[in-house]
Design a protein around this motif. Sequence first.
Motif, short mmCIF file in Angstrom:
data_model
loop_
_atom_site.label_atom_id
_atom_site.label_comp_id
_atom_site.label_asym_id
_atom_site.label_seq_id
_atom_site.Cartn_x
_atom_site.Cartn_y
_atom_site.Cartn_z
N TYR A 403 -12.74 -43.05 21.66
CA TYR A 403 -13.86 -43.71 20.99
C TYR A 403 -13.84 -43.28 19.52
O TYR A 403 -13.63 -42.10 19.22
N VAL A 404 -14.10 -44.22 18.60
CA VAL A 404 -14.13 -43.93 17.17
C VAL A 404 -15.50 -44.33 16.63
O VAL A 404 -15.97 -45.47 16.86
N MET A 412 -17.25 -47.83 16.41
CA MET A 412 -16.42 -48.79 15.70
C MET A 412 -15.25 -49.30 16.56
O MET A 412 -14.77 -50.40 16.36
N MET A 413 -14.77 -48.44 17.53
CA MET A 413 -13.55 -48.81 18.25
C MET A 413 -13.53 -48.08 19.60
O MET A 413 -13.93 -46.92 19.69
N VAL A 414 -13.05 -48.76 20.65
CA VAL A 414 -12.76 -48.16 21.95
C VAL A 414 -11.35 -48.57 22.32
O VAL A 414 -11.01 -49.76 22.29
N ALA A 415 -10.50 -47.59 22.63
CA ALA A 415 -9.10 -47.89 22.93
C ALA A 415 -8.65 -47.08 24.13
O ALA A 415 -8.95 -45.88 24.23
N LEU A 425 -3.86 -45.12 16.84
CA LEU A 425 -5.03 -45.89 16.42
C LEU A 425 -4.73 -46.60 15.10
O LEU A 425 -4.23 -45.97 14.16
N GLU A 426 -5.07 -47.90 15.03
CA GLU A 426 -4.88 -48.67 13.80
C GLU A 426 -6.20 -48.74 13.03
O GLU A 426 -7.24 -49.08 13.60
N GLY A 433 -13.23 -43.88 4.55
CA GLY A 433 -14.39 -43.03 4.82
C GLY A 433 -14.09 -42.01 5.89
O GLY A 433 -12.94 -41.79 6.30
N TYR A 434 -15.16 -41.39 6.38
CA TYR A 434 -15.08 -40.31 7.38
C TYR A 434 -15.38 -40.89 8.75
O TYR A 434 -16.34 -41.65 8.93
N TYR A 435 -14.57 -40.58 9.78
CA TYR A 435 -14.74 -41.07 11.14
C TYR A 435 -14.68 -39.90 12.13
O TYR A 435 -13.97 -38.90 11.90
N VAL A 436 -15.39 -40.05 13.27
CA VAL A 436 -15.34 -39.09 14.38
C VAL A 436 -14.55 -39.72 15.52
O VAL A 436 -14.88 -40.84 15.96
N VAL A 437 -13.50 -39.02 15.97
CA VAL A 437 -12.68 -39.50 17.07
C VAL A 437 -13.05 -38.69 18.32
O VAL A 437 -12.90 -37.46 18.35
N ARG A 438 -13.58 -39.37 19.36
CA ARG A 438 -13.97 -38.72 20.61
C ARG A 438 -12.96 -39.10 21.68
O ARG A 438 -12.81 -40.27 22.02
N ILE A 439 -12.24 -38.09 22.21
CA ILE A 439 -11.16 -38.31 23.18
C ILE A 439 -11.70 -37.96 24.56
O ILE A 439 -12.15 -36.84 24.81
N GLU A 440 -11.69 -38.94 25.45
CA GLU A 440 -12.16 -38.73 26.81
C GLU A 440 -10.97 -38.40 27.70
O GLU A 440 -9.97 -39.14 27.73
N LEU A 441 -11.05 -37.28 28.47
CA LEU A 441 -9.95 -36.81 29.30
C LEU A 441 -10.12 -37.28 30.74
O LEU A 441 -11.21 -37.70 31.17
N THR A 442 -9.05 -37.18 31.50
CA THR A 442 -9.07 -37.63 32.89
C THR A 442 -9.96 -36.77 33.78
O THR A 442 -10.41 -37.22 34.84
N ASP A 443 -10.24 -35.49 33.36
CA ASP A 443 -11.10 -34.62 34.16
C ASP A 443 -12.57 -34.71 33.76
O ASP A 443 -13.39 -33.89 34.16
N GLY A 444 -12.91 -35.71 32.87
CA GLY A 444 -14.29 -35.90 32.47
C GLY A 444 -14.69 -35.19 31.21
O GLY A 444 -15.75 -35.47 30.64
N ARG A 445 -13.90 -34.26 30.76
CA ARG A 445 -14.24 -33.56 29.52
C ARG A 445 -13.93 -34.47 28.32
O ARG A 445 -13.21 -35.45 28.42
#
Length: 455
Positions: A403-404, A412-415, A425-426, A433-445
Amino acid sequence: TITDATIEMCAGMTQLWRGQTIAATGEYRDTVMNATGCYDIYVVNALVHPTYHSYDTMTLCQSALPYEWAGHTFTTAETYTRNMQTVNGCDSILEYTLLVNPTYYLNETQTLCSDEVPYLWHGQSLATTGVYYDSLSTVNGCDSIYTLTLTVNPTNHQYDTAAVCSSELPYVWRGQQLNATGHYTDVIPNSYGCSDIFELELTVNPIQQTTLYDTICQGEHYVQYGFDTIPATYGTIQLQSLHTSMFGCDSTVTLLLTVNRTYLFTTEASTCDNVPYEWRGQMYDTAGIYFETFQTMSSCDSVYALVLTVTPTYEIFVTDTAIRQHEYVGYGLTLMPLDSGVYEYDVQNYTIDGCDSIIHLTLYVEFNDGVEQYVLPEPEFKLYPNPATTYVNIEGENMERVYVYNAIGKLMMVAEADSDTHTRLEFVNYPAGYYVVRIELTDGRTVQKKVVIRR
């Protein structure tokens, strides 16, 4: 038999050989008894080379002199004789007679004034000072040359125009006082004996008084007839100005301007960015000023204006820790975690303008017995390049989804991850500008990283 060398000579010459006079081509003999009582025969051949005498005549016109012939320059009629030798060394005579027919030169002079030209001379129309020529053929075919020296003295012809206002009369021109429109002439002799002509085309323009009538709507910018005004009130106003007419004369213009009334109705409103605002049958979700116009019976616009303020809402992602069976207070929540683990909470909140905002809380709950600790080490992830311009690579493990969010928490983006260890990510269509990248893992973290996009 004794043969002597051949005798060569030019025609008209003689030569003596063994008592004989030789003057012509041929074979000659002489027989003589020798001491033995026999005869000796002497033989000689004679060769007489010719000589030449050539005559030629040429007739020229005098204007063709000087004339060159065979290296000789003729400047007058004469007979010229030239002696030359043939290849055998014999004289030849070239005689050339030059006959010269006369040409005639007739000179004329003429003096005129410039207003007397063009001057016709021998079929030519002449207008300027100069030397002019004409030629005629005599009975012998030679040119007779006529020369004219023409002098054209100047005649000054000056044509002027003048335009004055009637208030500037009388108009003085070359000592004359003029009071009306007309054509005037003055002629005086000059130093060449010719006449100088002065002409004046005089125009007398009137001074004008003009009254104009016009109509405008209240608040409109009026720029006709040299006036520049924005009427703030309605009714009839009178304006006056001093103008210069098309003839350059002062003219007074009076404007009686009828100002028709206009109306303005303003509405100020605000809404949240996820709640469109309805105004006069239309939905608006962007801050700005909007207008709707209609016309009064006097064809003037009346305006409805909407001044709309749009307040943003936020979607914020945060992480925090808690201890099992201990009260947790934060982000608007009060709860008692009963067991360790990872918990997700969505908290509804409001901005100071009353717009919804959502806080996504990831809560890590640890054991509290002092023996076993619930430790969730954050996986290692690498984002590169960072800062970036067009794309960002993510390398790690157990990736499932990315998630971005922008700087104010807007998604702004889900990939979906390209693989569990790498994704790309394109950012080509996103502003710098400044963006936060949230990485979702297979174990839920989840893992959060920052990235900066530059252009």
